[in-house]
Scaffold this motif. Structure first.
Motif, PDB file in Angstrom:
ATOM      1  N   THR A  33       0.705  -1.208   0.132  1.00 20.41           N
ATOM      2  CA  THR A  33      -0.173  -0.007   0.045  1.00 20.41           C
ATOM      3  C   THR A  33       0.804   1.043   0.022  1.00 20.41           C
ATOM      4  OG1 THR A  33      -1.681  -1.190   1.319  1.00 20.41           O
ATOM      5  CG2 THR A  33      -1.860   1.208   1.233  1.00 20.41           C
ATOM      6  N   MET A  34       0.392   2.301  -0.778  1.00 17.64           N
ATOM      7  CA  MET A  34       1.127   3.323  -0.772  1.00 17.64           C
ATOM      8  C   MET A  34       0.274   4.414  -0.885  1.00 17.64           C
ATOM      9  SD  MET A  34       4.411   2.439  -3.910  1.00 17.64           S
ATOM     10  CE  MET A  34       5.309   3.915  -3.028  1.00 17.64           C
ATOM     11  N   ALA A  35       0.740   5.721  -0.197  1.00 22.72           N
ATOM     12  CA  ALA A  35      -0.123   6.867  -0.068  1.00 22.72           C
ATOM     13  C   ALA A  35       0.547   8.151  -0.090  1.00 22.72           C
ATOM     14  CB  ALA A  35      -0.947   6.591   1.258  1.00 22.72           C
ATOM     15  N   TRP A  36      -0.339   9.083  -0.163  1.00 25.15           N
ATOM     16  CA  TRP A  36       0.236  10.390  -0.051  1.00 25.15           C
ATOM     17  C   TRP A  36      -0.473  11.208   1.218  1.00 25.15           C
ATOM     18  CZ3 TRP A  36       4.208  12.640  -2.852  1.00 25.15           C
ATOM     19  CH2 TRP A  36       4.570  11.754  -4.070  1.00 25.15           C
ATOM     20  N   PHE A  37       0.318  12.168   1.787  1.00 27.26           N
ATOM     21  CA  PHE A  37      -0.161  12.612   2.962  1.00 27.26           C
ATOM     22  C   PHE A  37       0.199  14.120   2.450  1.00 27.26           C
ATOM     23  CE2 PHE A  37      -2.146   9.941   6.210  1.00 27.26           C
ATOM     24  CZ  PHE A  37      -1.573   9.039   5.730  1.00 27.26           C
ATOM     25  N   ARG A  38      -0.023  15.095   3.463  1.00 26.75           N
ATOM     26  CA  ARG A  38       0.405  16.708   3.305  1.00 26.75           C
ATOM     27  C   ARG A  38       0.177  17.381   4.705  1.00 26.75           C
ATOM     28  NH1 ARG A  38      -4.253  19.244  -0.736  1.00 26.75           N
ATOM     29  NH2 ARG A  38      -6.100  19.416   0.896  1.00 26.75           N
ATOM     30  N   GLN A  39       1.153  18.169   4.767  1.00 23.37           N
ATOM     31  CA  GLN A  39       0.955  18.993   6.073  1.00 23.37           C
ATOM     32  C   GLN A  39       1.488  20.375   5.647  1.00 23.37           C
ATOM     33  OE1 GLN A  39       4.136  17.486   8.795  1.00 23.37           O
ATOM     34  NE2 GLN A  39       2.672  18.121  10.623  1.00 23.37           N
ATOM     35  N   GLU A  43      -0.208  22.394  11.724  1.00 26.89           N
ATOM     36  CA  GLU A  43      -1.367  21.495  11.551  1.00 26.89           C
ATOM     37  C   GLU A  43      -0.927  19.992  11.511  1.00 26.89           C
ATOM     38  OE1 GLU A  43      -3.867  24.631  11.190  1.00 26.89           O
ATOM     39  OE2 GLU A  43      -4.473  22.397  11.366  1.00 26.89           O
ATOM     40  N   GLU A  44      -1.828  19.091  11.798  1.00 27.97           N
ATOM     41  CA  GLU A  44      -1.410  17.871  11.668  1.00 27.97           C
ATOM     42  C   GLU A  44      -1.351  17.204  10.240  1.00 27.97           C
ATOM     43  OE1 GLU A  44      -3.358  16.222  15.940  1.00 27.97           O
ATOM     44  OE2 GLU A  44      -4.201  15.362  13.913  1.00 27.97           O
ATOM     45  N   ARG A  45      -0.625  16.269  10.080  1.00 30.39           N
ATOM     46  CA  ARG A  45      -0.503  15.620   8.607  1.00 30.39           C
ATOM     47  C   ARG A  45      -1.812  15.248   8.174  1.00 30.39           C
ATOM     48  NH1 ARG A  45       4.848  12.378   8.197  1.00 30.39           N
ATOM     49  NH2 ARG A  45       3.776  11.172   9.853  1.00 30.39           N
ATOM     50  N   GLU A  46      -2.236  15.374   7.057  1.00 26.75           N
ATOM     51  CA  GLU A  46      -3.533  15.226   6.641  1.00 26.75           C
ATOM     52  C   GLU A  46      -3.531  13.975   5.547  1.00 26.75           C
ATOM     53  OE1 GLU A  46      -6.761  17.782   3.966  1.00 26.75           O
ATOM     54  OE2 GLU A  46      -4.931  18.352   4.070  1.00 26.75           O
ATOM     55  N   PHE A  47      -4.562  13.125   5.480  1.00 29.27           N
ATOM     56  CA  PHE A  47      -4.329  12.176   4.533  1.00 29.27           C
ATOM     57  C   PHE A  47      -4.853  12.782   3.123  1.00 29.27           C
ATOM     58  CE2 PHE A  47      -5.225   8.030   2.162  1.00 29.27           C
ATOM     59  CZ  PHE A  47      -6.338   8.254   1.610  1.00 29.27           C
ATOM     60  N   VAL A  48      -4.303  12.337   1.904  1.00 30.73           N
ATOM     61  CA  VAL A  48      -4.631  12.875   0.671  1.00 30.73           C
ATOM     62  C   VAL A  48      -5.203  11.738  -0.395  1.00 30.73           C
ATOM     63  CG1 VAL A  48      -3.688  13.886  -1.511  1.00 30.73           C
ATOM     64  CG2 VAL A  48      -2.785  14.685   0.675  1.00 30.73           C
ATOM     65  N   ALA A  49      -4.612  10.531  -0.298  1.00 31.11           N
ATOM     66  CA  ALA A  49      -4.841   9.548  -1.303  1.00 31.11           C
ATOM     67  C   ALA A  49      -4.047   8.475  -1.027  1.00 31.11           C
ATOM     68  CB  ALA A  49      -4.906   9.912  -2.735  1.00 31.11           C
ATOM     69  N   VAL A  57      -7.585  -0.153  -7.191  1.00 31.41           N
ATOM     70  CA  VAL A  57      -8.403   0.702  -5.990  1.00 31.41           C
ATOM     71  C   VAL A  57      -7.619   1.968  -5.352  1.00 31.41           C
ATOM     72  CG1 VAL A  57      -9.750   0.476  -3.828  1.00 31.41           C
ATOM     73  CG2 VAL A  57      -9.586  -1.596  -5.545  1.00 31.41           C
ATOM     74  N   ALA A  58      -8.513   2.911  -5.399  1.00 33.37           N
ATOM     75  CA  ALA A  58      -7.902   4.209  -4.604  1.00 33.37           C
ATOM     76  C   ALA A  58      -8.947   4.766  -3.709  1.00 33.37           C
ATOM     77  CB  ALA A  58      -7.311   5.126  -5.667  1.00 33.37           C
ATOM     78  N   PHE A  59      -8.212   5.495  -2.806  1.00 32.18           N
ATOM     79  CA  PHE A  59      -9.165   6.212  -1.902  1.00 32.18           C
ATOM     80  C   PHE A  59      -8.875   7.630  -1.846  1.00 32.18           C
ATOM     81  CE2 PHE A  59     -11.750   3.022  -0.015  1.00 32.18           C
ATOM     82  CZ  PHE A  59     -10.834   1.923   0.203  1.00 32.18           C
ATOM     83  N   TYR A  60      -9.495   8.621  -1.660  1.00 27.50           N
ATOM     84  CA  TYR A  60      -9.005  10.032  -1.647  1.00 27.50           C
ATOM     85  C   TYR A  60      -9.761  10.829  -0.526  1.00 27.50           C
ATOM     86  CZ  TYR A  60      -7.746   9.107  -6.519  1.00 27.50           C
ATOM     87  OH  TYR A  60      -6.877   8.679  -7.774  1.00 27.50           O
ATOM     88  N   SER A  61      -9.249  11.730  -0.057  1.00 25.59           N
ATOM     89  CA  SER A  61      -9.838  12.795   0.648  1.00 25.59           C
ATOM     90  C   SER A  61     -10.975  13.560   0.166  1.00 25.59           C
ATOM     91  CB  SER A  61      -8.991  13.571   1.561  1.00 25.59           C
ATOM     92  OG  SER A  61      -8.484  14.451   0.434  1.00 25.59           O
ATOM     93  N   ASP A  62     -11.941  13.891   0.596  1.00 25.92           N
ATOM     94  CA  ASP A  62     -12.895  14.616  -0.209  1.00 25.92           C
ATOM     95  C   ASP A  62     -12.379  16.052  -0.512  1.00 25.92           C
ATOM     96  OD1 ASP A  62     -15.518  13.897   2.735  1.00 25.92           O
ATOM     97  OD2 ASP A  62     -14.729  12.778   1.107  1.00 25.92           O
ATOM     98  N   SER A  63     -11.206  16.752   0.058  1.00 23.31           N
ATOM     99  CA  SER A  63     -10.844  17.852  -0.383  1.00 23.31           C
ATOM    100  C   SER A  63     -10.067  17.779  -1.897  1.00 23.31           C
ATOM    101  CB  SER A  63      -9.895  18.352   0.675  1.00 23.31           C
ATOM    102  OG  SER A  63      -8.708  17.596   0.939  1.00 23.31           O
ATOM    103  N   PHE A 104      -6.829  -2.624   3.927  1.00 19.16           N
ATOM    104  CA  PHE A 104      -7.158  -1.860   2.981  1.00 19.16           C
ATOM    105  C   PHE A 104      -8.821  -1.243   3.226  1.00 19.16           C
ATOM    106  CE2 PHE A 104      -5.758   0.120  -0.901  1.00 19.16           C
ATOM    107  CZ  PHE A 104      -6.833   0.286  -1.738  1.00 19.16           C
ATOM    108  N   ALA A 105      -8.857  -0.148   4.040  1.00 15.24           N
ATOM    109  CA  ALA A 105     -10.250   0.376   4.220  1.00 15.24           C
ATOM    110  C   ALA A 105      -9.796   1.806   4.339  1.00 15.24           C
ATOM    111  CB  ALA A 105     -10.888  -0.428   5.417  1.00 15.24           C
ATOM    112  N   GLN A 106     -10.880   2.597   4.113  1.00 13.53           N
ATOM    113  CA  GLN A 106     -10.833   3.990   4.018  1.00 13.53           C
ATOM    114  C   GLN A 106     -10.411   4.549   5.524  1.00 13.53           C
ATOM    115  OE1 GLN A 106     -11.992   6.437   1.201  1.00 13.53           O
ATOM    116  NE2 GLN A 106     -10.673   7.910   2.482  1.00 13.53           N
ATOM    117  N   ALA A 107     -11.090   4.087   6.409  1.00 12.42           N
ATOM    118  CA  ALA A 107     -10.726   4.599   7.722  1.00 12.42           C
ATOM    119  C   ALA A 107      -9.389   4.303   8.201  1.00 12.42           C
ATOM    120  CB  ALA A 107     -11.658   4.074   8.872  1.00 12.42           C
ATOM    121  N   THR A 108      -8.678   3.195   7.757  1.00 12.78           N
ATOM    122  CA  THR A 108      -7.361   2.554   8.357  1.00 12.78           C
ATOM    123  C   THR A 108      -6.385   3.371   7.337  1.00 12.78           C
ATOM    124  OG1 THR A 108      -8.244   0.326   8.731  1.00 12.78           O
ATOM    125  CG2 THR A 108      -5.953   0.743   8.542  1.00 12.78           C
ATOM    126  N   MET A 109      -6.733   3.393   6.166  1.00  9.86           N
ATOM    127  CA  MET A 109      -5.499   4.099   5.225  1.00  9.86           C
ATOM    128  C   MET A 109      -5.422   5.566   5.267  1.00  9.86           C
ATOM    129  SD  MET A 109      -6.437   1.871   1.848  1.00  9.86           S
ATOM    130  CE  MET A 109      -4.997   2.301   1.005  1.00  9.86           C
TER     131      MET A 109
END
Length: 128
Positions: A33-39, A43-49, A57-63, A104-109
């Motif tokens: 699993t690989m992901a992007w976060f931003r900060q 502010e705290e680090r925020e999940f992106v995708a 399969v991919a997950f994205y933040s609402d923003s 691999f679930a939205q809440a965990t990733m």
């Protein structure tokens, strides 16, 4: 411990596009699993995708949903983040993350403590 290396950040204008890349420092490691976060400062680090092993399969933040696209290459080594319609509020340091035990679930990733490997970050600045 393999580190990740991000590239592709920079200064762009509102509405522009930018593509970030992420590769392991040894050039060969693969992660399920690989992901992007931003900060942003203060502010705290925020999940992106995040993206699955097969890349199907991919997950994205609402923003960012609908504007950003996460992909990975066929060799499962490199990962990318295509960012379109960038806004000033997308300004942040973007971090690449990877792990082999992430459920691999939205809440965990979305949780940064699920990832064992991180990059140093690349700055993305969007001017208004």
């Amino acid at each position: 411990q393999v580190q990740l290396v991000e590239s592709g950040g920079g200064l762009v204008q509102n509405g522009d596009s930018l593509r970030l890349s992420c590769e392991p420092s040894d050039g060969t490691s693969r992660f399920y699993t690989m992901a992007w976060f931003r900060q942003t400062p203060g502010e705290e680090r925020e999940f992106v995708a995040a993206i699955s092993w097969r890349g199907d399969v991919a997950f994205y933040s609402d923003s960012v949903r609908g504007r950003f696209t996460i992909t990975r290459d066929n060799a499962k080594i490199a990962m990318y983040l295509q960012m379109s319609s960038l806004k000033p509020e997308d300004t942040a340091v973007y971090y690449c993350a990877a792990g082999n035990d992430v459920v691999f679930a939205q809440a965990t990733m979305e949780r940064d403590d699920q990832y064992q490997h991180w990059g140093q970050g690349t700055q993305v600045t969007v001017s208004s």
